[in-house]
Write a protein that holds these residues in place. Structure first.
Motif, PDB file in Angstrom:
ATOM      1  N   SER A  90      -1.512  -5.636 -23.293  1.00 20.48           N
ATOM      2  CA  SER A  90      -0.498  -6.613 -22.895  1.00 20.48           C
ATOM      3  C   SER A  90       0.143  -6.115 -21.605  1.00 20.48           C
ATOM      4  CB  SER A  90       0.558  -6.772 -23.996  1.00 20.48           C
ATOM      5  OG  SER A  90       1.554  -7.686 -23.597  1.00 20.48           O
ATOM      6  N   PRO A  91      -0.499  -6.395 -20.464  1.00 19.81           N
ATOM      7  CA  PRO A  91      -0.052  -5.807 -19.194  1.00 19.81           C
ATOM      8  C   PRO A  91       1.330  -6.289 -18.756  1.00 19.81           C
ATOM      9  CG  PRO A  91      -2.304  -6.612 -19.034  1.00 19.81           C
ATOM     10  CD  PRO A  91      -1.737  -7.160 -20.301  1.00 19.81           C
ATOM     11  N   PHE A  92       1.916  -5.487 -17.876  1.00 22.25           N
ATOM     12  CA  PHE A  92       3.140  -5.862 -17.189  1.00 22.25           C
ATOM     13  C   PHE A  92       2.730  -6.457 -15.837  1.00 22.25           C
ATOM     14  CE2 PHE A  92       4.506  -2.953 -20.359  1.00 22.25           C
ATOM     15  CZ  PHE A  92       5.846  -3.228 -20.634  1.00 22.25           C
ATOM     16  N   PHE A  93       2.961  -7.761 -15.667  1.00 18.39           N
ATOM     17  CA  PHE A  93       2.596  -8.453 -14.444  1.00 18.39           C
ATOM     18  C   PHE A  93       3.801  -8.541 -13.509  1.00 18.39           C
ATOM     19  CE2 PHE A  93      -0.194 -10.109 -17.760  1.00 18.39           C
ATOM     20  CZ  PHE A  93      -1.446  -9.976 -17.171  1.00 18.39           C
ATOM     21  N   GLN A  94       3.558  -8.334 -12.241  1.00 11.87           N
ATOM     22  CA  GLN A  94       4.632  -8.429 -11.267  1.00 11.87           C
ATOM     23  C   GLN A  94       5.237  -9.832 -11.286  1.00 11.87           C
ATOM     24  OE1 GLN A  94       3.401  -8.128  -7.203  1.00 11.87           O
ATOM     25  NE2 GLN A  94       5.471  -7.938  -6.402  1.00 11.87           N
ATOM     26  N   THR A  95       6.557  -9.919 -11.334  1.00 10.24           N
ATOM     27  CA  THR A  95       7.226 -11.214 -11.213  1.00 10.24           C
ATOM     28  C   THR A  95       7.392 -11.543  -9.737  1.00 10.24           C
ATOM     29  OG1 THR A  95       9.394 -10.132 -11.399  1.00 10.24           O
ATOM     30  CG2 THR A  95       8.426 -11.004 -13.417  1.00 10.24           C
ATOM     31  N   VAL A 141      -9.840 -12.450 -20.715  1.00  8.84           N
ATOM     32  CA  VAL A 141      -8.547 -12.489 -21.414  1.00  8.84           C
ATOM     33  C   VAL A 141      -7.681 -11.391 -20.810  1.00  8.84           C
ATOM     34  CG1 VAL A 141      -7.351 -12.227 -23.618  1.00  8.84           C
ATOM     35  CG2 VAL A 141      -9.564 -13.396 -23.530  1.00  8.84           C
ATOM     36  N   ILE A 142      -6.658 -11.787 -20.065  1.00 13.73           N
ATOM     37  CA  ILE A 142      -5.879 -10.810 -19.306  1.00 13.73           C
ATOM     38  C   ILE A 142      -4.665 -10.287 -20.060  1.00 13.73           C
ATOM     39  CG2 ILE A 142      -6.651 -11.771 -17.112  1.00 13.73           C
ATOM     40  CD1 ILE A 142      -3.879 -13.038 -16.805  1.00 13.73           C
ATOM     41  N   LEU A 333      -6.811  -4.125 -14.708  1.00 11.64           N
ATOM     42  CA  LEU A 333      -7.144  -5.441 -14.177  1.00 11.64           C
ATOM     43  C   LEU A 333      -6.806  -5.501 -12.689  1.00 11.64           C
ATOM     44  CD1 LEU A 333      -5.795  -7.770 -17.021  1.00 11.64           C
ATOM     45  CD2 LEU A 333      -8.191  -7.262 -16.505  1.00 11.64           C
ATOM     46  N   ILE A 334      -7.833  -5.615 -11.867  1.00  8.39           N
ATOM     47  CA  ILE A 334      -7.647  -5.809 -10.431  1.00  8.39           C
ATOM     48  C   ILE A 334      -7.509  -7.318 -10.194  1.00  8.39           C
ATOM     49  CG2 ILE A 334      -8.674  -5.514  -8.145  1.00  8.39           C
ATOM     50  CD1 ILE A 334     -10.323  -3.200  -9.371  1.00  8.39           C
ATOM     51  N   ILE A 367     -10.318 -11.842 -10.227  1.00 11.73           N
ATOM     52  CA  ILE A 367     -10.093 -10.878 -11.312  1.00 11.73           C
ATOM     53  C   ILE A 367     -11.317 -10.006 -11.520  1.00 11.73           C
ATOM     54  CG2 ILE A 367     -10.828 -12.582 -13.044  1.00 11.73           C
ATOM     55  CD1 ILE A 367      -8.716 -11.216 -14.910  1.00 11.73           C
ATOM     56  N   TYR A 368     -11.050  -8.705 -11.772  1.00 19.81           N
ATOM     57  CA  TYR A 368     -12.132  -7.771 -12.091  1.00 19.81           C
ATOM     58  C   TYR A 368     -11.548  -6.699 -12.999  1.00 19.81           C
ATOM     59  CZ  TYR A 368     -16.187  -4.715 -11.527  1.00 19.81           C
ATOM     60  OH  TYR A 368     -17.308  -3.953 -11.756  1.00 19.81           O
ATOM     61  N   GLU A 369     -12.145  -6.535 -14.177  1.00 15.88           N
ATOM     62  CA  GLU A 369     -11.696  -5.487 -15.104  1.00 15.88           C
ATOM     63  C   GLU A 369     -12.468  -4.214 -14.810  1.00 15.88           C
ATOM     64  OE1 GLU A 369     -12.037  -4.589 -19.807  1.00 15.88           O
ATOM     65  OE2 GLU A 369     -11.095  -6.498 -19.300  1.00 15.88           O
ATOM     66  N   TRP A 370     -11.737  -3.169 -14.455  1.00 17.35           N
ATOM     67  CA  TRP A 370     -12.343  -1.914 -14.028  1.00 17.35           C
ATOM     68  C   TRP A 370     -11.864  -0.762 -14.904  1.00 17.35           C
ATOM     69  CZ3 TRP A 370      -9.976   1.652  -9.927  1.00 17.35           C
ATOM     70  CH2 TRP A 370     -10.845   2.742  -9.650  1.00 17.35           C
ATOM     71  N   THR A 371     -12.806   0.042 -15.353  1.00 19.25           N
ATOM     72  CA  THR A 371     -12.478   1.279 -16.061  1.00 19.25           C
ATOM     73  C   THR A 371     -12.969   2.443 -15.223  1.00 19.25           C
ATOM     74  OG1 THR A 371     -12.704   0.199 -18.227  1.00 19.25           O
ATOM     75  CG2 THR A 371     -12.796   2.603 -18.191  1.00 19.25           C
TER      76      THR A 371
END
Length: 398
Positions: A90-95, A141-142, A333-334, A367-371
Motif C-alpha cells: 500500500s504505497p505512499f503516493f505523492q500528493t 495493481v498499484i 513502482l516507477i 508504470i513499471y514494477e522493478w525489484t
C-alpha cells in the motif's frame, strides 16, 4: 372570439408535443456548458442556489488517464484489500496540487483535454499518502488500499466489517461497475482488466452511514448504454456542490442509470476542471486552525479525445518530497507520464554513468514494477527515456 378559439386549438397539439418531448428528455433541464464529439458537460440548478454538473463520457471516443503521484515509500505488506489483509503493498503516493496536475496535463495533451476530476479516497493529509482502496493502472495493481472503513478484521465501525466494495472497470469501449472481492482481488486480478478502481457504493459512504447523510460536495458515477448493444459505453459523472449522496445518485437515476452507482473522493477535496470553463469546483484551502490540506491530492482522472495529433513528445517525472529509499530485492513502482505510443527504456545511473539497464524496452504506459537485485547507493537515479535517450524523465534515489 371564434378566431381566438381556433388559434388556441391550433396551438394545443404543438404545446403538448413540446411538453412530452421535454418530459421524455431528462437532459432538457440541464444547461450545456461544453459539448464535443465524445463528451459533454452540463449544469443543472438545484434548490437553494446549489448546482450539479454532469459529465457524459463516451468511452469509444474518449480516453481516461489515471494521474497518480510518484511513490516514495512502498508500504510493504500494508495493503488491506487486495488478496487478503496484509497480502499486498500500500504505497505512499505523492500528493499533487490540483493546479499543477492540470498544467502538466495540458503540456502533454493540449487541445485534446476535456476535463479532470479528483478520484480515489486517501488516508493521510501529508506530502505523500496511502490510498483507501485498490487501484489497477495499465495492467498493474498499484495499491492494496489502507482504509479503516472497510471489510477488515477490526474496522473503525462495525458497519464496515461486512460492507461490499464496488469496482469500476473500463477500457477503450465500455465501463462497468461490479462487486469487488478483497480475498481474491476480483475483478482487478483478471488479466483482461487493465484499469479499475475499488470504492464505495454511494449508499455505503461514511457520510451517509455515519454522518446522517449530510449535504456536501460529492462525485457519483454510473454507467449507461446508448446504442442498445450489450455493454455500457457511457460513463456518467455527477458532481454536486451541496447535496446529499441520495440526491446526487437520484439525479443519475433520472438520467437512466439502472446499475450500481459509486462515489469517489469528495468533500473539501472535490475538483472539477473543464478545458473550456477552467476550474469549476476547486479543492478548498484549510483554515489556520486546521492541519489537513485538501488541495494536494494523490489520484486524479483525466479525460481526453483519442487523437492521432502530432504533439511534442514529453516524459514527466516528479520528485517526491520524501527520500526515495529502495532496498535490494524489494519491489518499487516507477511512475511517469508521457504522451506518445512508442516504447521507453528504463535505466539506472550514477550521475551520468550507466549502472544497469532496468528495461531496454517497455510500454510507454506510465508504470513499471522493478525489484532491484543490487544494492543501491546514494546519488543513483532512474531514467525513463525514448529509445534515442534524448527525451527523458529522471527520479533521484535517496
Amino acid at each position: 372570439m371564434n378566431s381566438l378559439i381556433t388559434f388556441i386549438f391550433f396551438l394545443l397539439p404543438i404545446l403538448s408535443s413540446l411538453l412530452i418531448a421535454q418530459a421524455s428528455n431528462p437532459l432538457s433541464t440541464y444547461q450545456p456548458l461544453h459539448v464535443i464529439d465524445g463528451a459533454a458537460l452540463y449544469k443543472k440548478q438545484l434548490t437553494n442556489g446549489n448546482e450539479a454538473y454532469l459529465q457524459v463520457i463516451d468511452l469509444r471516443k474518449m480516453h481516461i488517464d489515471q494521474l497518480v503521484g510518484e511513490v516514495d515509500n512502498m508500504g510493504l505488506s500494508q495493503g488491506k484489500y487486495y488478496k487478503g489483509e496484509g497480502g499486498h503493498y500500500s504505497p505512499f503516493f505523492q500528493t499533487k496540487l490540483f493546479s499543477e496536475v492540470s498544467e502538466e496535463y495540458k503540456k502533454l495533451y493540449s487541445s485534446d483535454i476535456f476535463s479532470i476530476i479528483n478520484c480515489s479516497f486517501f488516508e493521510q493529509y501529508q506530502s505523500s499518502t496511502q490510498l483507501s482502496f485498490p487501484i489497477k493502472l495499465n495492467g498493474v495493481v498499484i495499491s492494496g488500499g489502507n482504509s479503516p472503513y472497510g471489510p477488515v478484521r477490526q474496522p473503525k465501525d462495525n458497519f464496515y466489517s461486512t460492507v461490499r466494495l464496488k469496482a469500476l472497470v473500463w477500457d477503450d469501449k465500455q465501463a462497468y461497475i461490479t462487486d469487488y472481492n478483497p480475498v481474491t482481488g476480483a475483478p482487478l486480478n483478471q488479466k483482461g482488466v487493465k484499469n479499475a478502481i475499488a470504492t464505495y457504493k454511494y449508499s455505503d459512504h461514511p457520510a451517509k452511514v455515519l454522518a446522517q447523510n449530510q449535504a456536501n460536495k460529492y462525485q457519483v458515477i454510473g454507467t449507461l448504454n446508448k446504442d442498445g448493444i450489450k455493454g455500457d459505453e457511457l460513463l456518467l459523472i455527477m458532481t454536486v456542490n451541496s447535496a446529499t449522496l441520495d440526491q446526487a445518485a437520484g439525479l443519475l437515476r433520472k438520467l437512466g442509470v439502472k446499475g450500481d452507482i459509486i462515489t469517489v473522493d469528495g468533500g473539501r477535496s472535490t475538483y472539477l476542471f473543464n478545458s473550456q470553463r477552467g476550474d469549476i469546483i476547486a479543492p478548498q484551502l484549510s483554515t489556520p486552525l486546521e492541519n489537513p490540506t485538501f488541495r494536494h491530492l494523490p489520484h486524479y482522472l483525466g479525460f481526453r479525445r483519442k487523437s492521432k495529433k502530432q504533439v511534442s513528445p514529453q516524459i514527466l517525472v516528479n520528485q517526491p518530497i520524501g527520500k526515495v529509499v529502495l532496498e535490494k530485492d524489494q519491489p518499487y513502482l516507477i511512475l511517469w507520464r508521457d504522451n506518445f505510443d512508442s516504447d521507453v527504456a528504463i535505466k539506472l545511473y550514477d550521475s551520468e554513468k550507466l549502472v544497469q539497464n532496468i528495461s531496454d524496452r517497455t510500454a510507454s504506459d506510465g508504470i513499471y514494477e522493478w525489484t532491484p537485485r543490487i544494492p543501491l547507493k546514494k546519488g543513483y537515479s532512474v531514467r525513463i527515456s525514448q529509445k534515442d535517450g534524448k527525451i527523458f524523465g529522471q527520479l533521484q534515489l535517496q
